[in-house]
Design a protein around this motif. Structure first.
Motif, short mmCIF file in Angstrom:
data_model
loop_
_atom_site.label_atom_id
_atom_site.label_comp_id
_atom_site.label_asym_id
_atom_site.label_seq_id
_atom_site.Cartn_x
_atom_site.Cartn_y
_atom_site.Cartn_z
N ILE A 1 0.88 -1.17 0.00
CA ILE A 1 0.00 0.00 0.00
C ILE A 1 0.91 1.22 0.00
O ILE A 1 1.52 1.58 1.01
N HIS A 2 1.02 1.85 -1.15
CA HIS A 2 2.05 2.85 -1.36
C HIS A 2 1.69 4.21 -0.75
O HIS A 2 0.58 4.42 -0.25
N SER B 1 7.69 0.81 4.31
CA SER B 1 8.52 1.22 3.18
C SER B 1 8.14 2.63 2.78
O SER B 1 7.37 3.31 3.46
N ASP B 2 8.69 3.09 1.67
CA ASP B 2 8.43 4.46 1.21
C ASP B 2 8.80 4.59 -0.25
O ASP B 2 9.75 3.97 -0.73
N ASP B 3 8.05 5.41 -0.97
CA ASP B 3 8.35 5.68 -2.37
C ASP B 3 9.34 6.82 -2.55
O ASP B 3 9.90 6.99 -3.62
N GLU B 4 9.54 7.62 -1.49
CA GLU B 4 10.33 8.84 -1.66
C GLU B 4 11.37 9.02 -0.55
O GLU B 4 11.70 10.14 -0.18
N SER B 5 11.88 7.94 0.01
CA SER B 5 12.79 8.07 1.15
C SER B 5 14.17 8.57 0.73
O SER B 5 14.86 9.21 1.52
N TYR B 6 14.57 8.27 -0.50
CA TYR B 6 15.88 8.71 -1.02
C TYR B 6 17.01 8.35 -0.05
O TYR B 6 17.92 9.14 0.21
N ILE C 1 3.37 -1.24 4.29
CA ILE C 1 2.69 0.06 4.37
C ILE C 1 3.72 1.17 4.17
O ILE C 1 4.75 1.20 4.85
N TYR C 2 3.43 2.06 3.27
CA TYR C 2 4.35 3.13 2.90
C TYR C 2 3.98 4.44 3.61
O TYR C 2 2.93 4.56 4.22
N ASN C 3 4.87 5.42 3.49
CA ASN C 3 4.67 6.71 4.15
C ASN C 3 3.33 7.35 3.79
O ASN C 3 2.91 7.33 2.63
#
Length: 268
Positions: free
Chosen positions: A127-128, A171-176, A148-150
């Motif tokens: 779940i992004h 997790s995260d899509d934009e953690s860089y 589960i993402y940010n």
């Protein structure tokens, strides 16, 4: 066969992004009438029901972006919803069939303030980020080992009780590379009163910050408790930290505040 059954509010208008989905369209029915894929510019004056048959189980990115006439969606055999698929569907009230979807893209149901009721997920669902931010879902049922993402469920003010199963992954899509996975996942869920957290689940950065109605947290086990995790949970009176927690906050002096603003907290 994968399909999407849509209910609209009866008005003529935009029903889905045709150009972006031509590669996986197999058939379309509007108000029960089959429409040639070569003539998808034809729409009746009043649109109530649309059935879209796909060659695969993918809802393409932006497919229903800003479709304000869309009221409900039934997903059949859909396994992947790409980013922004239902973004801005301001009158979308219900979605059925998410339990077969394994990947729900970034911001896929963002800006859908009328989306209510129970959401049921299958096992190992991703779940992004921002997927359900700002919706009014009242209940979430997770399968085993969700990721589960940010900000995934941030600002869901109608959510009152939450159960996180064992072995939740963050997790995260934009953690860089920052490593703040799962941060703000349930932040500002102002109606949230109770949370049950399963075994082997850490609580990430600011995960429940701003949950001003939160009164009860039952936590079985995990490894860490992140910075600002329960910041401004003003109604939280007691908190039990289970055995096995080896770290509260980080070593970064710019952060901290795990329980800052918890004005009613009396017992740790």
């Amino acid at each position: 066969m994968a399909s999407i059954k849509c209910r609209y509010n009866g008005e003529n208008g935009y029903i889905f992004d045709i150009n972006n989905t031509l590669t996986n369209l197999e058939a379309v029915k509007i108000n029960g009438v089959s429409i040639s894929l070569d003539d998808l510019t034809y729409f009746p004056e009043e649109i109530d029901d649309v059935e879209i048959v796909l060659t695969n189980g993918i809802v393409e990115a932006n497919m229903f972006y800003d479709t304000e006439t869309l009221v409900s969606v039934e997903l059949n055999g859909i396994t992947y919803i790409k980013e922004y698929a239902f973004f801005g569907c301001a009158n979308l009230q219900s979605v059925v069939g998410l339990d077969s979807v394994y990947d729900i893209g970034e911001s896929s149901f963002r800006s859908c303030p009328k989306l209510t009721g129970e959401i049921v997920f299958g096992n190992e669902t991703h779940i992004h980020s921002y997927a359900f931010i700002g919706t009014n879902i009242s209940s979430i049922t997770f399968g085993m080992q969700p990721t589960i993402y940010n900000y995934a469920f941030s600002e869901c003010s109608n959510l009152s009780n939450l159960v996180l199963p064992d072995n939740v992954r963050w997790s995260d899509d934009e953690s860089y590379g920052l490593g703040e996975y799962g941060s703000f996942a349930f932040s500002d869920c102002t109606g949230l009163k109770s949370v049950k957290i399963g075994t082997n689940v850490s609580v990430p950065y600011a995960c429940f910050s701003g949950c001003t109605s939160l009164e009860s947290v039952v936590w079985k086990s995990g490894n860490s408790l992140g910075d600002y995790a329960f910041q401004n949970c003003k109604n939280l009176k007691s908190f039990f930290i289970p055995e096995g927690i080896t770290q509260i906050g980080t070593d970064d002096t710019n952060y901290g505040g795990t329980f800052s603003g918890c004005n009613s907290l009396e017992t740790l």
